[in-house]
Design an enzyme around this catalytic site. Sequence first.
Site, PDB file in Angstrom:
ATOM      1  N   ASP A 105      -2.232  28.641 -10.463  1.00 41.60           N
ATOM      2  CA  ASP A 105      -3.345  28.790  -9.528  1.00 41.60           C
ATOM      3  C   ASP A 105      -4.463  27.802  -9.850  1.00 41.60           C
ATOM      4  O   ASP A 105      -4.720  27.491 -11.010  1.00 41.60           O
ATOM      5  CB  ASP A 105      -3.869  30.229  -9.620  1.00 41.60           C
ATOM      6  CG  ASP A 105      -5.030  30.490  -8.690  1.00 41.60           C
ATOM      7  OD1 ASP A 105      -4.814  30.438  -7.468  1.00 41.60           O
ATOM      8  OD2 ASP A 105      -6.146  30.740  -9.183  1.00 41.60           O
TER       9      ASP A 105
ATOM     10  N   GLU B  41      -0.664  24.899  -7.226  1.00 45.96           N
ATOM     11  CA  GLU B  41      -1.619  24.968  -6.122  1.00 45.96           C
ATOM     12  C   GLU B  41      -2.653  23.880  -6.401  1.00 45.96           C
ATOM     13  O   GLU B  41      -3.600  24.091  -7.147  1.00 45.96           O
ATOM     14  CB  GLU B  41      -2.298  26.337  -6.041  1.00 45.96           C
ATOM     15  CG  GLU B  41      -3.230  26.433  -4.836  1.00 45.96           C
ATOM     16  CD  GLU B  41      -4.314  27.487  -4.980  1.00 45.96           C
ATOM     17  OE1 GLU B  41      -4.887  27.878  -3.956  1.00 45.96           O
ATOM     18  OE2 GLU B  41      -4.606  27.899  -6.121  1.00 45.96           O
TER      19      GLU B  41
END
Length: 764
Positions: free
Chosen positions: A440, A493
């Site tokens: 993330d 990401e």
Amino acid sequence: MSAARQPSPTVRDKAAPEPAAPAAPKGARAPRARRAAPPHGVRPAPALAAEERARLLEGRHHDPHAVLGARTQRGGVAFRVLRPYAKAVTVVAKGLRTELVDEGDGLFSGLLPLTGVPDYRLLVTYDSDEIEVHDPYRFLPALGELDLHLIGEGRHEELWTALGSQPMEHQGVAGTRFTVWAPNALGVRVTGDFSYWDAVAYPMRSLGASGVWELFLPGVAEGALYKYEITRPDGGRTLRADPMARYAEVPPANASIVTASRYEWQDAEWMARRGALAPHQAPMSVYELHLASWRPGLSYRQLAEQLPAYVKELGFTHVELMPVAEHPFGGSWGYQVTGFYAPTSRMGTPDDFRFLVDALHRAGIGVIVDWVPAHFPRDDWALAEFDGRPLYEHQDPRRAAHPDWGTLEFDYGRKEVRNFLVANAVYWCQEFHVDGLRADAVASMLYLDYSRDEGDWSPNAHGGREDLDAVALLQEMNATVYRRFPGVVTIAEESTAWDGVTRPTDSGGLGFGLKWNMGWMHDTLRYVSKEPVHRKYHHHDMTFGMVYAFSENFVLPISHDEVVHGKRSLVSKMPGDWWQQRATHRAYLGFMWAHPGKQLLFMGQEFAQGSEWSETYGPDWWVLDSSYPAAGDHLGVRSLVRDLNRTYTASPALWERDSVPEGFAWVEADAADDNVFAFLRFARDGSPLLCVSNFSPVVRHGYRIGVPQEVGQWREVLNTDLEPYGGSGVHHARALRPEPVPAQGRAVSLRMTLPPMATVWLRP
């Protein structure tokens, strides 16, 4: 050999082992400083120096084993025990039962006329209880030199086996080894329900320059709650959960829990074959979900009864679980982690989570988990200034503070912190058999000036804005995971144009297997959110992604981030009436599933949920109930998603050459006035699939689409406008044969009827 079956003790000249966890009675007061008259015939051990005694009692002693326990000296064997609240302590061994002298402050000692240290136990008497226990301070360190060496080097790939709480048998006695890294601490004590949360009795020893503190507590078993009381450099104390805890209390409680796994995996077949194809050359359609809200109130084991069947029926190849690591605030959706090694206990135990992963594997579904190496929250019982100084976070406050989320960034340049994160990635793959990690917020890690104003950051050693320490961490993590776990994929990401995110580390890349294509997502959603009459002015939003489509190995994400905070659900982004919204929703998914890249769809969007996602209430399952008048509309979209996945998986042209230009060719990229797009996909053997999308609300009759000359006929294999999906039913019932009419630069073409707001797939 158990302590009960050991032969008579032999005389030793060193302290031996055998501990057990004492328990002070509830409601007891702090021990009074007193020195009672010595029991008959027992001399007290030589008194501790005042400073050493103070350090021991105040939690500042680095080596309590040097003053507690038993050891030979002139005149016999000296015993010293720290038992707050005890009325008396008696040494018990074969042929020996001697009460020690009360020195006050919970200390008891005695100099016994023995020639060696016996195998002894302690009989501890409280006001209303009497227990016989092993002495924790007779034991040698339960952590090996190799572990300490690897920790010191920052190279312990199985760090969770060395740090944290480990139920074990040590020197023939069952108990739990506690180890924690706290290099700045003046002292560390372990406390828990086994000591009625009084930390005084259990000071830990420092294992040299490693910064690790250790104590083996006999008798402490699985299920025990614990924390560490750390004496900071300024002399203050802080009570902390274990950074390496593998199980924790259900929030808002935050104690760590001693645990061990006994789970027997049933997924050997899955594990053996998952590495047969490289992920970017295999079919991958991902169903992203938030476990706690997918079906609110279900446990891991209850989810295992429902989730695999649902995902398998819809044809997804993988699930992606939003963070399952322990986090105190449910509203963070799991992205503010405090327990990096502990699956959240909100839904069960770590073995219960293993059961869920196992069930998904047995259903043929891969499991990707979101992994959060970018930051951690500031809770004062967790990682922030863990031992009284910045430890896991950067020492420079400007580097430590994450400007967007009010959290703290890891110090990626510190070897022990890097080890903590790399080993954490290994942990989820090894202990829970996960098939992928989605890192993330990678962009926030890569740039020193990320969301920072001028003057709030300092450049790297080369004068640049790149965080070279974060780059090194991500490269090490990826290289380690791919070396140890063939078939596992790592996903970034990453929302910028950083070069080489999915390039191998030996070629200078970050080493991820896949990268979320945030640009494609934003561009295409901008296009479909426009009224059809205005789409011609934004035509490039649908085609621009192909300019860079093969620069990385991409995932096309319609994720949770796009259906919250006022962004509306996917179907609600579409203009027009309800029919047009659903039609555009279906057409967009058909375009997306045929486009180069892997697919990811967040829960609720598979049946065109109209409202935004709520972490409290989850998807609007009620819209599928037969009592709801529009249930058929939502069921139709879900049927389309099922058929998209099944047709996709059965069509190698859509995934075998996903990341190379040879797998794609535009047919029609310039029909802006018509809102039409057409392209070809090719399998390794050259077999094609044709995708044609019409994002206008009109049926286009006799539309020419150029096709390869060598293909004799084309048949429709998917049409998002079919009536079972909620469409108007415009389709080609028979195979189409190319006609010698040039179109889009090709010698032959198909004469097609394009359904309104729909995508059609055709194959030979």
